[in-house]
Design a protein around this motif. Structure first.
Motif, PDB file in Angstrom:
ATOM      1  N   THR A 140       0.901  -1.137  -0.091  1.00 41.11           N
ATOM      2  CA  THR A 140       0.184   0.083  -0.011  1.00 41.11           C
ATOM      3  C   THR A 140       0.771   1.181   0.109  1.00 41.11           C
ATOM      4  O   THR A 140       2.104   1.310   0.460  1.00 41.11           O
ATOM      5  CB  THR A 140      -0.808   0.074   1.183  1.00 41.11           C
ATOM      6  N   ASN A 141       0.309   2.503  -0.453  1.00 40.30           N
ATOM      7  CA  ASN A 141       0.873   3.528  -0.392  1.00 40.30           C
ATOM      8  C   ASN A 141       0.064   4.584   0.150  1.00 40.30           C
ATOM      9  O   ASN A 141      -0.679   5.281  -0.519  1.00 40.30           O
ATOM     10  CB  ASN A 141       1.169   4.019  -1.901  1.00 40.30           C
ATOM     11  N   LEU A 142       0.308   4.612   1.639  1.00 33.57           N
ATOM     12  CA  LEU A 142      -0.896   5.382   2.360  1.00 33.57           C
ATOM     13  C   LEU A 142      -0.697   7.221   1.951  1.00 33.57           C
ATOM     14  O   LEU A 142       0.311   7.624   1.664  1.00 33.57           O
ATOM     15  CB  LEU A 142      -0.669   5.430   3.882  1.00 33.57           C
ATOM     16  N   GLY A 143      -1.609   7.779   1.721  1.00 38.41           N
ATOM     17  CA  GLY A 143      -1.728   9.380   1.721  1.00 38.41           C
ATOM     18  C   GLY A 143      -2.147   9.677   0.306  1.00 38.41           C
ATOM     19  O   GLY A 143      -2.629   8.749  -0.564  1.00 38.41           O
ATOM     20  N   GLY A 144      -2.191  10.883  -0.037  1.00 34.47           N
ATOM     21  CA  GLY A 144      -2.673  11.282  -1.454  1.00 34.47           C
ATOM     22  C   GLY A 144      -4.175  11.947  -1.400  1.00 34.47           C
ATOM     23  O   GLY A 144      -4.781  11.678  -0.092  1.00 34.47           O
ATOM     24  N   GLY A 145      -4.443  12.230  -2.640  1.00 34.81           N
ATOM     25  CA  GLY A 145      -5.930  12.352  -2.823  1.00 34.81           C
ATOM     26  C   GLY A 145      -6.832  11.356  -2.732  1.00 34.81           C
ATOM     27  O   GLY A 145      -6.611  10.114  -2.568  1.00 34.81           O
ATOM     28  N   THR A 146      -8.142  11.706  -3.272  1.00 33.40           N
ATOM     29  CA  THR A 146      -9.043  10.494  -3.394  1.00 33.40           C
ATOM     30  C   THR A 146     -10.010  10.675  -4.630  1.00 33.40           C
ATOM     31  O   THR A 146     -10.617  11.507  -5.017  1.00 33.40           O
ATOM     32  CB  THR A 146     -10.299  10.439  -2.303  1.00 33.40           C
ATOM     33  N   ASP A 147      -9.943   9.549  -5.710  1.00 30.11           N
ATOM     34  CA  ASP A 147     -10.519   9.566  -6.641  1.00 30.11           C
ATOM     35  C   ASP A 147     -11.209   8.017  -7.120  1.00 30.11           C
ATOM     36  O   ASP A 147     -10.639   7.080  -7.301  1.00 30.11           O
ATOM     37  CB  ASP A 147      -9.767   9.731  -7.929  1.00 30.11           C
ATOM     38  N   GLY A 148     -12.617   7.934  -6.286  1.00 34.01           N
ATOM     39  CA  GLY A 148     -12.954   6.532  -6.323  1.00 34.01           C
ATOM     40  C   GLY A 148     -13.381   5.968  -7.667  1.00 34.01           C
ATOM     41  O   GLY A 148     -13.752   4.758  -7.719  1.00 34.01           O
ATOM     42  N   THR A 149     -13.496   6.891  -8.751  1.00 30.43           N
ATOM     43  CA  THR A 149     -13.713   6.327 -10.074  1.00 30.43           C
ATOM     44  C   THR A 149     -12.770   5.264 -10.703  1.00 30.43           C
ATOM     45  O   THR A 149     -13.142   4.522 -11.387  1.00 30.43           O
ATOM     46  CB  THR A 149     -14.034   7.430 -10.960  1.00 30.43           C
ATOM     47  N   VAL A 150     -11.424   5.570 -10.180  1.00 27.92           N
ATOM     48  CA  VAL A 150     -10.500   4.601 -10.672  1.00 27.92           C
ATOM     49  C   VAL A 150     -10.592   3.348 -10.094  1.00 27.92           C
ATOM     50  O   VAL A 150     -10.298   2.174 -10.786  1.00 27.92           O
ATOM     51  CB  VAL A 150      -9.134   5.181 -10.475  1.00 27.92           C
ATOM     52  N   ALA A 151     -10.895   3.390  -8.907  1.00 31.37           N
ATOM     53  CA  ALA A 151     -11.408   2.051  -8.089  1.00 31.37           C
ATOM     54  C   ALA A 151     -12.622   1.250  -8.734  1.00 31.37           C
ATOM     55  O   ALA A 151     -12.634   0.280  -9.004  1.00 31.37           O
ATOM     56  CB  ALA A 151     -11.544   2.228  -6.638  1.00 31.37           C
ATOM     57  N   MET A 152     -13.552   1.942  -9.104  1.00 29.84           N
ATOM     58  CA  MET A 152     -14.720   1.687  -9.601  1.00 29.84           C
ATOM     59  C   MET A 152     -14.463   0.808 -11.143  1.00 29.84           C
ATOM     60  O   MET A 152     -14.947  -0.192 -11.436  1.00 29.84           O
ATOM     61  CB  MET A 152     -15.774   2.427  -9.988  1.00 29.84           C
ATOM     62  N   ALA A 153     -13.377   1.404 -11.891  1.00 29.47           N
ATOM     63  CA  ALA A 153     -13.092   0.931 -13.048  1.00 29.47           C
ATOM     64  C   ALA A 153     -12.460  -0.409 -12.969  1.00 29.47           C
ATOM     65  O   ALA A 153     -12.546  -1.320 -13.830  1.00 29.47           O
ATOM     66  CB  ALA A 153     -12.226   1.941 -13.877  1.00 29.47           C
ATOM     67  N   LEU A 154     -11.676  -0.606 -11.836  1.00 27.19           N
ATOM     68  CA  LEU A 154     -11.231  -2.345 -11.538  1.00 27.19           C
ATOM     69  C   LEU A 154     -12.394  -3.145 -10.909  1.00 27.19           C
ATOM     70  O   LEU A 154     -12.238  -4.341 -11.264  1.00 27.19           O
ATOM     71  CB  LEU A 154      -9.993  -1.858 -10.596  1.00 27.19           C
ATOM     72  N   ALA A 155     -13.225  -2.596 -10.334  1.00 23.90           N
ATOM     73  CA  ALA A 155     -14.136  -3.283  -9.536  1.00 23.90           C
ATOM     74  C   ALA A 155     -15.317  -3.641 -10.383  1.00 23.90           C
ATOM     75  O   ALA A 155     -15.860  -4.883 -10.648  1.00 23.90           O
ATOM     76  CB  ALA A 155     -14.952  -2.540  -8.231  1.00 23.90           C
ATOM     77  N   GLN A 156     -15.715  -2.915 -11.358  1.00 24.58           N
ATOM     78  CA  GLN A 156     -16.758  -3.370 -12.123  1.00 24.58           C
ATOM     79  C   GLN A 156     -16.673  -4.588 -12.990  1.00 24.58           C
ATOM     80  O   GLN A 156     -17.707  -5.442 -13.095  1.00 24.58           O
ATOM     81  CB  GLN A 156     -17.307  -2.245 -13.230  1.00 24.58           C
ATOM     82  N   PRO A 157     -15.506  -4.978 -13.653  1.00 26.48           N
ATOM     83  CA  PRO A 157     -15.435  -6.173 -14.562  1.00 26.48           C
ATOM     84  C   PRO A 157     -15.388  -7.317 -13.739  1.00 26.48           C
ATOM     85  O   PRO A 157     -15.575  -8.321 -14.100  1.00 26.48           O
ATOM     86  CB  PRO A 157     -13.862  -5.939 -15.190  1.00 26.48           C
ATOM     87  N   LYS A 158     -15.298  -7.445 -12.320  1.00 25.68           N
ATOM     88  CA  LYS A 158     -15.255  -8.447 -11.505  1.00 25.68           C
ATOM     89  C   LYS A 158     -16.526  -9.098 -10.954  1.00 25.68           C
ATOM     90  O   LYS A 158     -16.736  -9.943 -10.506  1.00 25.68           O
ATOM     91  CB  LYS A 158     -14.303  -8.037 -10.194  1.00 25.68           C
ATOM     92  N   ILE A 159     -17.637  -8.114 -11.499  1.00 24.78           N
ATOM     93  CA  ILE A 159     -18.871  -8.437 -11.225  1.00 24.78           C
ATOM     94  C   ILE A 159     -19.611  -9.236 -12.371  1.00 24.78           C
ATOM     95  O   ILE A 159     -20.152  -8.802 -13.171  1.00 24.78           O
ATOM     96  CB  ILE A 159     -19.892  -7.465 -10.630  1.00 24.78           C
ATOM     97  N   ALA A 160     -19.301 -10.658 -12.224  1.00 25.08           N
ATOM     98  CA  ALA A 160     -19.872 -11.430 -13.236  1.00 25.08           C
ATOM     99  C   ALA A 160     -21.308 -11.758 -13.021  1.00 25.08           C
ATOM    100  O   ALA A 160     -22.390 -11.879 -13.932  1.00 25.08           O
ATOM    101  CB  ALA A 160     -19.124 -12.660 -13.383  1.00 25.08           C
ATOM    102  N   GLU A 161     -21.854 -11.971 -11.708  1.00 18.74           N
ATOM    103  CA  GLU A 161     -23.022 -12.413 -11.287  1.00 18.74           C
ATOM    104  C   GLU A 161     -23.429 -11.581 -10.077  1.00 18.74           C
ATOM    105  O   GLU A 161     -23.238 -11.766  -8.900  1.00 18.74           O
ATOM    106  CB  GLU A 161     -23.129 -13.784 -10.731  1.00 18.74           C
TER     107      GLU A 161
END
Length: 473
Positions: free
Chosen positions: A372-393
């Motif tokens: 992990t790399n603690l600190g910095g700003g916050t942009d949840g859209t980049v995490a959502m781009a990784l999470a959405q393809p993992k939802i098959a069902e």
């Protein structure tokens, strides 16, 4: 009849006031007040307590080691209805109940003053490893005095009530405990910052004196790229110790989870360990012979043990910005525990302004935290781009999103979260999963999650464990 003169001052009240005035003077002024010190010493000696209670350098541990009978008095010392010392039970001959209670209050004041002064008068300047360890021990005694386990209020290694001081559960200190927990955490964090941490870690003897805590782990994770050799090895050892301690606590809350519903379409295995004896007897009662007093069994019944094989998918998304360190550590460990359950497919994503898929290391929280790399700003859209393809069902997937939701692209991120919810995915927004249960959440997101029917889960990490167990059962 009275003669009009004022009643004499109660000596017990005067003694108690002397002890508390000394406590206040010490908290707000590092200089000794000679009159208060001598008066307090006379009180402590007169009631049969060790004079070390007035020594700011003496830890509670050292006092209890020399006077083990005091340990029981410190436990639950500040809980409602607690008594202290032999005076609270027997008292001097000829005294009334009120006198005995006031004598016990003097003894209690001396013990309370000691533990409060050791914890809240943390001084200034550079802190050694030994001083930090002593403070952490004294803070543990304060938590015990409040009826909690050491580490509970600071958001550290333990969780749950202890029942100390005769209490079956954590006492009702609902106003005090939420306020005191963050204060203890702040003092501990300040002590860690005042340490020459790199020099301490480079010395194996000093490093061995360090007691892992959330504040210390945060500092180690932030500084890990600047460490090498012996210092890095000692830092990793401390992180692993802390991870193992937290994991032991969380595992006890998760280990009873029953994953997957029973699959009754699969015939039960006809083996002795699956025999349902109660059902077998009940179903064969018509075969009872009163004359022979014997039950004839013509059919055996077995328990179903097979479970549905469709795996549940758990996607944990954690904000790794500076304000979410406690949640990052706890959820990384929690994800690894759920990953160890059968038929649970766990994925872990950490993000700030960039997202990192930590799924390959989800079974090892130690290795995960080192990446992990603690600190910095916050942009949840980049995490959502990784999470959405993992939802098959969608209906077989739960997404746990841990953040304070102070985001850069608020509208865009919430729209994608709402779309996940509408697709049938179990979406759980979490504002904090700390051991103290406190955290700030963006009011804009809080209101919209509430309208969506997915209110933000904020509080003790046990709440999240319960939510996940309910989904996976």
């Amino acid at each position: 009849m009275t003669d009009g003169t004022a009643p004499a001052a109660d000596p017990h009240d005067n003694r108690r006031q002397a002890l508390y005035w000394r406590l206040l003077a010490r908290l707000f002024d590092h200089e000794e007040q000679a009159a208060l010190e001598s008066a307090s010493l006379a009180v402590v000696e007169d009631i049969g307590l060790p004079s070390a209670l007035l020594d700011p350098q003496a830890s509670v541990d050292s006092i209890v080691q020399r006077h083990p009978e005091l340990a029981a008095e410190f436990d639950g010392l500040m809980t409602p209805g607690s008594g202290s010392g032999p005076e609270s039970e027997s008292g001097a001959e000829g005294e009334g109940d009120g006198d005995r209670d006031r004598a016990a209050e003097v003894r209690r004041a001396a013990l309370v003053s000691k533990v409060l002064l050791n914890v809240f008068a943390s001084g200034s300047g550079t802190v050694t490893a030994g001083q930090l360890a002593r403070w952490q021990s004294d803070a543990g005694w304060l938590e015990r005095a409040l009826g909690c386990k050491p580490g509970d209020l600071r958001g550290g290694r333990a969780a749950g009530p202890t029942g100390t001081g005769g209490q079956g559960t954590t006492p009702d200190l609902s106003r005090l405990i939420p306020a005191i927990g963050p204060e203890l955490g702040a003092i501990e964090a300040d002590l860690v910052k005042r340490m020459q941490l790199r020099e301490v870690l480079a010395d194996p003897e000093l490093a061995a004196q360090l007691t892992p805590s959330m504040s210390l782990i945060e500092q180690l994770l932030r500084d890990k790229n600047n460490l090498s050799g012996v210092a890095l090895a000692n830092a990793k050892a401390l992180i692993r110790r802390f991870v193992d301690e937290v994991a032991r606590v969380l595992r006890t809350q998760v280990e009873k989870t029953s994953v997957g519903a029973l699959d009754r379409s699969v015939p039960p295995k006809r083996v002795f360990r699956n025999l349902d004896l109660d059902r077998t007897i009940w179903k064969n009662l018509t075969n009872w012979s009163p004359e022979e007093e014997r039950l004839y069994v013509d059919r055996l019944y077995y328990r179903h043990t097979a479970r549905r094989t469709t795996p549940q998918r758990l996607i944990v998304v954690v904000d790794q910005s500076g304000s979410m360190v406690d949640s990052m550590v706890n959820c990384t460990i929690l994800a690894s525990i759920f990953a160890g359950l059968p038929k649970v497919d766990v994925h872990l994503i950490a993000y700030d302004t960039q997202a990192l898929d930590l799924t390959p290391w989800v079974h090892d929280p130690f290795e995960t935290l080192l990446r992990t790399n603690l600190g910095g700003g916050t942009d949840g859209t980049v995490a959502m781009a990784l999470a959405q393809p993992k939802i098959a069902e969608p209906r077989n997937t739960v997404v746990v999103w841990i953040s304070d939701f102070y985001e850069w692209r608020t509208e865009q991120l919430f729209a994608s979260m709402a779309a996940l919810h509408r697709s049938g995915t179990k979406f759980i927004p979490v504002g904090s999963v700390t051991s103290s249960g406190r955290g700030s959440v963006n009011p804009w997101f809080r209101e919209r999650f509430k309208d969506l029917g997915t209110p933000v889960l904020s509080g003790h990490i046990r709440k999240l464990v319960h939510e996940l167990k309910t989904f996976l059962a």
